[in-house]
Design a protein around this motif. Structure first.
Motif, PDB file in Angstrom:
ATOM      1  N   TYR A 183       0.857  -1.190   0.000  1.00 22.46           N
ATOM      2  CA  TYR A 183       0.000   0.000   0.000  1.00 22.46           C
ATOM      3  C   TYR A 183       0.889   1.234   0.000  1.00 22.46           C
ATOM      4  O   TYR A 183       2.101   1.154   0.218  1.00 22.46           O
ATOM      5  CB  TYR A 183      -0.961   0.007   1.190  1.00 22.46           C
ATOM      6  CG  TYR A 183      -0.338   0.268   2.547  1.00 22.46           C
ATOM      7  CD1 TYR A 183      -0.391   1.521   3.138  1.00 22.46           C
ATOM      8  CD2 TYR A 183       0.277  -0.764   3.264  1.00 22.46           C
ATOM      9  CE1 TYR A 183       0.153   1.754   4.394  1.00 22.46           C
ATOM     10  CE2 TYR A 183       0.822  -0.551   4.510  1.00 22.46           C
ATOM     11  CZ  TYR A 183       0.769   0.714   5.076  1.00 22.46           C
ATOM     12  OH  TYR A 183       1.322   0.941   6.314  1.00 22.46           O
ATOM     13  N   VAL A 184       0.259   2.388  -0.253  1.00 21.12           N
ATOM     14  CA  VAL A 184       0.979   3.660  -0.344  1.00 21.12           C
ATOM     15  C   VAL A 184       0.454   4.593   0.740  1.00 21.12           C
ATOM     16  O   VAL A 184      -0.757   4.698   0.954  1.00 21.12           O
ATOM     17  CB  VAL A 184       0.773   4.320  -1.717  1.00 21.12           C
ATOM     18  CG1 VAL A 184       1.538   5.643  -1.804  1.00 21.12           C
ATOM     19  CG2 VAL A 184       1.193   3.373  -2.840  1.00 21.12           C
TER      20      VAL A 184
ATOM     21  N   ASP B 206      -3.261  -2.082  -8.457  1.00 17.35           N
ATOM     22  CA  ASP B 206      -4.434  -1.889  -7.601  1.00 17.35           C
ATOM     23  C   ASP B 206      -4.040  -1.685  -6.139  1.00 17.35           C
ATOM     24  O   ASP B 206      -4.655  -2.232  -5.217  1.00 17.35           O
ATOM     25  CB  ASP B 206      -5.397  -3.081  -7.722  1.00 17.35           C
ATOM     26  CG  ASP B 206      -6.767  -2.784  -7.104  1.00 17.35           C
ATOM     27  OD1 ASP B 206      -7.175  -1.616  -7.128  1.00 17.35           O
ATOM     28  OD2 ASP B 206      -7.396  -3.734  -6.591  1.00 17.35           O
ATOM     29  N   LEU B 207      -3.007  -0.862  -5.902  1.00 17.36           N
ATOM     30  CA  LEU B 207      -2.574  -0.587  -4.534  1.00 17.36           C
ATOM     31  C   LEU B 207      -3.478   0.478  -3.901  1.00 17.36           C
ATOM     32  O   LEU B 207      -3.771   1.495  -4.520  1.00 17.36           O
ATOM     33  CB  LEU B 207      -1.132  -0.073  -4.512  1.00 17.36           C
ATOM     34  CG  LEU B 207      -0.021  -1.011  -4.968  1.00 17.36           C
ATOM     35  CD1 LEU B 207       1.333  -0.395  -4.639  1.00 17.36           C
ATOM     36  CD2 LEU B 207      -0.151  -2.374  -4.313  1.00 17.36           C
ATOM     37  N   PRO B 208      -3.927   0.256  -2.676  1.00 20.04           N
ATOM     38  CA  PRO B 208      -4.656   1.319  -1.981  1.00 20.04           C
ATOM     39  C   PRO B 208      -3.699   2.428  -1.573  1.00 20.04           C
ATOM     40  O   PRO B 208      -2.548   2.169  -1.184  1.00 20.04           O
ATOM     41  CB  PRO B 208      -5.234   0.610  -0.760  1.00 20.04           C
ATOM     42  CG  PRO B 208      -4.323  -0.536  -0.514  1.00 20.04           C
ATOM     43  CD  PRO B 208      -3.820  -0.972  -1.864  1.00 20.04           C
ATOM     44  N   LEU B 209      -4.158   3.660  -1.675  1.00 20.15           N
ATOM     45  CA  LEU B 209      -3.358   4.816  -1.275  1.00 20.15           C
ATOM     46  C   LEU B 209      -4.060   5.492  -0.098  1.00 20.15           C
ATOM     47  O   LEU B 209      -5.209   5.927  -0.221  1.00 20.15           O
ATOM     48  CB  LEU B 209      -3.200   5.795  -2.451  1.00 20.15           C
ATOM     49  CG  LEU B 209      -2.361   7.053  -2.210  1.00 20.15           C
ATOM     50  CD1 LEU B 209      -1.618   7.472  -3.489  1.00 20.15           C
ATOM     51  CD2 LEU B 209      -3.214   8.231  -1.703  1.00 20.15           C
ATOM     52  N   ILE B 210      -3.376   5.546   1.033  1.00 24.30           N
ATOM     53  CA  ILE B 210      -3.897   6.257   2.193  1.00 24.30           C
ATOM     54  C   ILE B 210      -3.471   7.715   2.078  1.00 24.30           C
ATOM     55  O   ILE B 210      -2.272   8.011   2.050  1.00 24.30           O
ATOM     56  CB  ILE B 210      -3.378   5.657   3.510  1.00 24.30           C
ATOM     57  CG1 ILE B 210      -3.855   4.216   3.670  1.00 24.30           C
ATOM     58  CG2 ILE B 210      -3.827   6.501   4.702  1.00 24.30           C
ATOM     59  CD1 ILE B 210      -3.279   3.516   4.884  1.00 24.30           C
TER      60      ILE B 210
ATOM     61  N   ILE C 187      -7.452   8.127 -12.339  1.00 24.09           N
ATOM     62  CA  ILE C 187      -6.977   7.041 -13.209  1.00 24.09           C
ATOM     63  C   ILE C 187      -7.428   5.676 -12.679  1.00 24.09           C
ATOM     64  O   ILE C 187      -6.900   4.640 -13.076  1.00 24.09           O
ATOM     65  CB  ILE C 187      -5.437   7.077 -13.383  1.00 24.09           C
ATOM     66  CG1 ILE C 187      -4.721   6.882 -12.039  1.00 24.09           C
ATOM     67  CG2 ILE C 187      -4.997   8.376 -14.052  1.00 24.09           C
ATOM     68  CD1 ILE C 187      -3.210   6.693 -12.181  1.00 24.09           C
ATOM     69  N   GLY C 188      -8.404   5.698 -11.774  1.00 22.17           N
ATOM     70  CA  GLY C 188      -8.980   4.454 -11.273  1.00 22.17           C
ATOM     71  C   GLY C 188      -8.360   3.918 -10.007  1.00 22.17           C
ATOM     72  O   GLY C 188      -8.678   2.789  -9.596  1.00 22.17           O
ATOM     73  N   GLY C 189      -7.488   4.679  -9.353  1.00 22.73           N
ATOM     74  CA  GLY C 189      -6.840   4.215  -8.127  1.00 22.73           C
ATOM     75  C   GLY C 189      -7.755   4.256  -6.920  1.00 22.73           C
ATOM     76  O   GLY C 189      -8.702   5.041  -6.866  1.00 22.73           O
ATOM     77  N   ARG C 190      -7.478   3.378  -5.953  1.00 19.04           N
ATOM     78  CA  ARG C 190      -8.264   3.315  -4.717  1.00 19.04           C
ATOM     79  C   ARG C 190      -7.617   4.210  -3.659  1.00 19.04           C
ATOM     80  O   ARG C 190      -6.434   4.064  -3.361  1.00 19.04           O
ATOM     81  CB  ARG C 190      -8.330   1.887  -4.183  1.00 19.04           C
ATOM     82  CG  ARG C 190      -9.166   0.936  -5.041  1.00 19.04           C
ATOM     83  CD  ARG C 190      -9.353  -0.390  -4.318  1.00 19.04           C
ATOM     84  NE  ARG C 190      -8.091  -1.149  -4.220  1.00 19.04           N
ATOM     85  CZ  ARG C 190      -7.670  -1.769  -3.132  1.00 19.04           C
ATOM     86  NH1 ARG C 190      -8.366  -1.696  -2.010  1.00 19.04           N
ATOM     87  NH2 ARG C 190      -6.555  -2.469  -3.148  1.00 19.04           N
ATOM     88  N   VAL C 191      -8.419   5.132  -3.102  1.00 22.21           N
ATOM     89  CA  VAL C 191      -7.914   6.074  -2.104  1.00 22.21           C
ATOM     90  C   VAL C 191      -8.704   5.926  -0.802  1.00 22.21           C
ATOM     91  O   VAL C 191      -9.925   5.817  -0.815  1.00 22.21           O
ATOM     92  CB  VAL C 191      -8.008   7.527  -2.603  1.00 22.21           C
ATOM     93  CG1 VAL C 191      -7.538   8.490  -1.519  1.00 22.21           C
ATOM     94  CG2 VAL C 191      -7.178   7.717  -3.873  1.00 22.21           C
TER      95      VAL C 191
ATOM     96  N   ALA D 185       2.885  11.231 -12.177  1.00 24.48           N
ATOM     97  CA  ALA D 185       1.965  10.501 -13.058  1.00 24.48           C
ATOM     98  C   ALA D 185       2.416   9.064 -13.304  1.00 24.48           C
ATOM     99  O   ALA D 185       1.608   8.121 -13.219  1.00 24.48           O
ATOM    100  CB  ALA D 185       1.808  11.243 -14.378  1.00 24.48           C
ATOM    101  N   ASP D 186       3.688   8.877 -13.621  1.00 23.33           N
ATOM    102  CA  ASP D 186       4.176   7.521 -13.905  1.00 23.33           C
ATOM    103  C   ASP D 186       4.118   6.641 -12.659  1.00 23.33           C
ATOM    104  O   ASP D 186       3.755   5.457 -12.734  1.00 23.33           O
ATOM    105  CB  ASP D 186       5.606   7.583 -14.446  1.00 23.33           C
ATOM    106  CG  ASP D 186       5.686   8.191 -15.832  1.00 23.33           C
ATOM    107  OD1 ASP D 186       4.633   8.263 -16.512  1.00 23.33           O
ATOM    108  OD2 ASP D 186       6.788   8.597 -16.246  1.00 23.33           O
ATOM    109  N   LEU D 187       4.471   7.201 -11.525  1.00 25.45           N
ATOM    110  CA  LEU D 187       4.455   6.468 -10.261  1.00 25.45           C
ATOM    111  C   LEU D 187       3.023   6.030  -9.934  1.00 25.45           C
ATOM    112  O   LEU D 187       2.782   4.865  -9.589  1.00 25.45           O
ATOM    113  CB  LEU D 187       5.015   7.352  -9.156  1.00 25.45           C
ATOM    114  CG  LEU D 187       5.317   6.706  -7.788  1.00 25.45           C
ATOM    115  CD1 LEU D 187       6.397   5.652  -7.924  1.00 25.45           C
ATOM    116  CD2 LEU D 187       5.743   7.785  -6.794  1.00 25.45           C
ATOM    117  N   LEU D 188       2.082   6.957 -10.076  1.00 20.96           N
ATOM    118  CA  LEU D 188       0.682   6.643  -9.776  1.00 20.96           C
ATOM    119  C   LEU D 188       0.127   5.613 -10.754  1.00 20.96           C
ATOM    120  O   LEU D 188      -0.654   4.728 -10.360  1.00 20.96           O
ATOM    121  CB  LEU D 188      -0.165   7.919  -9.823  1.00 20.96           C
ATOM    122  CG  LEU D 188       0.159   8.989  -8.780  1.00 20.96           C
ATOM    123  CD1 LEU D 188      -0.768  10.184  -8.956  1.00 20.96           C
ATOM    124  CD2 LEU D 188       0.053   8.433  -7.366  1.00 20.96           C
ATOM    125  N   ALA D 189       0.522   5.689 -12.005  1.00 22.62           N
ATOM    126  CA  ALA D 189       0.054   4.707 -12.989  1.00 22.62           C
ATOM    127  C   ALA D 189       0.502   3.305 -12.611  1.00 22.62           C
ATOM    128  O   ALA D 189      -0.252   2.324 -12.759  1.00 22.62           O
ATOM    129  CB  ALA D 189       0.572   5.085 -14.382  1.00 22.62           C
ATOM    130  N   GLY D 190       1.724   3.199 -12.094  1.00 21.49           N
ATOM    131  CA  GLY D 190       2.221   1.894 -11.654  1.00 21.49           C
ATOM    132  C   GLY D 190       1.446   1.365 -10.464  1.00 21.49           C
ATOM    133  O   GLY D 190       1.135   0.169 -10.395  1.00 21.49           O
TER     134      GLY D 190
END
Length: 298
Positions: A142-143, A170-174, A202-206, A160-165
């Protein structure tokens, strides 16, 4: 004292217009608890607003409990030290609740899991004493995002590149600070919320730790009731802040009366505008405050 009409505070859609205040004293008798934002209301990151500090002290003298509620990604004791440095008397508040406090509970739930920390080293107190295993972006489960590595130069687009990875895995970001921006000495600086928003786009889970989300308000009310030694009716709570997206939206969702400080992150739109223009601006936002004043004053 100016007599103000009764208003709905449960939903922003129930507030037909925002009532201007010359000072908080005009509505002081309506409230038992004030949940007050810190950065942008009590100080600007460089110096305290003395009139705001005086207003908080007058609230407490008037019998109103004051809990400072901040999206700072640091524990409350760090914020206390910061306020001490700005010569804000501890008599100005009953308790402090931070998104950092809420965030620490989220990290505890993930004890021992590999974590990538996105943010400056000044936020290291957030994870002090926790079972955290920091790792590279490629090995993390997770992040934890506390902000930008360099908020003077970077923007969310810098990552942008880091977040795309992260999104691909599908890593959750706190998000330890849901604020998009903050004022620092008259400048607007991006915060962790801007990265979280970019990740969501970009579809990430926060997972958000602070305002406008309910857990931080529940923690703040619990702290106030402990200090007061008695329960507080929800319709006797106001929330002061300078940001529509966090402070006013959070107050509305919690059922508190939102009081907008105009000389914060929306100052460019609001400070030089007429009240008619301000009403139009509020009407175009997702949430409308019950009241507004240029600065927090008594």
């Amino acid at each position: 004292m100016l007599q103000l009409p009764e208003i709905e505070t449960v939903s922003s859609s129930g507030i037909a217009s925002t009532l201007p205040l010359a000072g908080f004293s005009e509505v002081a008798d309506r409230f038992d608890l004030c949940l007050c934002d810190v950065w942008g209301v009590v100080h600007n990151g460089v110096a305290a607003y003395r009139d705001a500090v005086a207003a908080l002290m007058r609230m407490r003298q008037h019998g109103i409990s004051v809990v400072l509620v901040t999206n700072a990604p640091r524990p409350a004791d760090v914020i206390i030290g910061q306020l001490d440095g700005f010569a804000v008397p501890r008599e100005a508040w009953d308790a402090i609740v931070t998104s950092g406090d809420v965030c620490r509970s989220l990290i505890r739930e993930r004890a021992g899991q590999p974590m990538y920390r996105l943010g400056p080293d000044r936020d290291l107190p957030l994870i002090a004493g926790l079972d955290v295993r920091e790792t590279s972006p490629y090995e993390a489960a997770y992040v934890l995002c506390t902000g930008l590595f360099d908020d003077e130069k970077d923007t969310a687009a810098s990552y942008a590149d880091l977040l795309a990875g992260f999104a691909k895995r599908d890593l959750p970001l706190i998000c330890a600070n849901p604020d998009l921006v903050v004022e620092r000495g008259g400048r607007i600086i991006p915060c962790a919320g801007s990265i979280a928003l970019a990740y969501e786009e970009i579809g990430g889970r926060v997972i958000y730790a602070g305002k406008p989300h309910r857990p931080i308000y529940e923690a703040a009310v619990a702290a106030a009731e402990k200090a007061r030694g008695a329960p507080i009716a929800r319709d006797r709570i106001c929330a002061v802040g300078d940001a529509i997206r966090t402070d006013i939206a959070g107050a509305d969702a919690f059922g508190a009366a939102g009081i907008m400080v105009l000389a914060g992150i929306h100052a460019q739109d609001l400070m030089e505008a007429s009240w008619e223009e301000r009403h139009g601006w509020f009407g175009r936002q997702t949430h409308r405050p019950a009241y507004a004043m240029p600065h927090l004053v008594w």
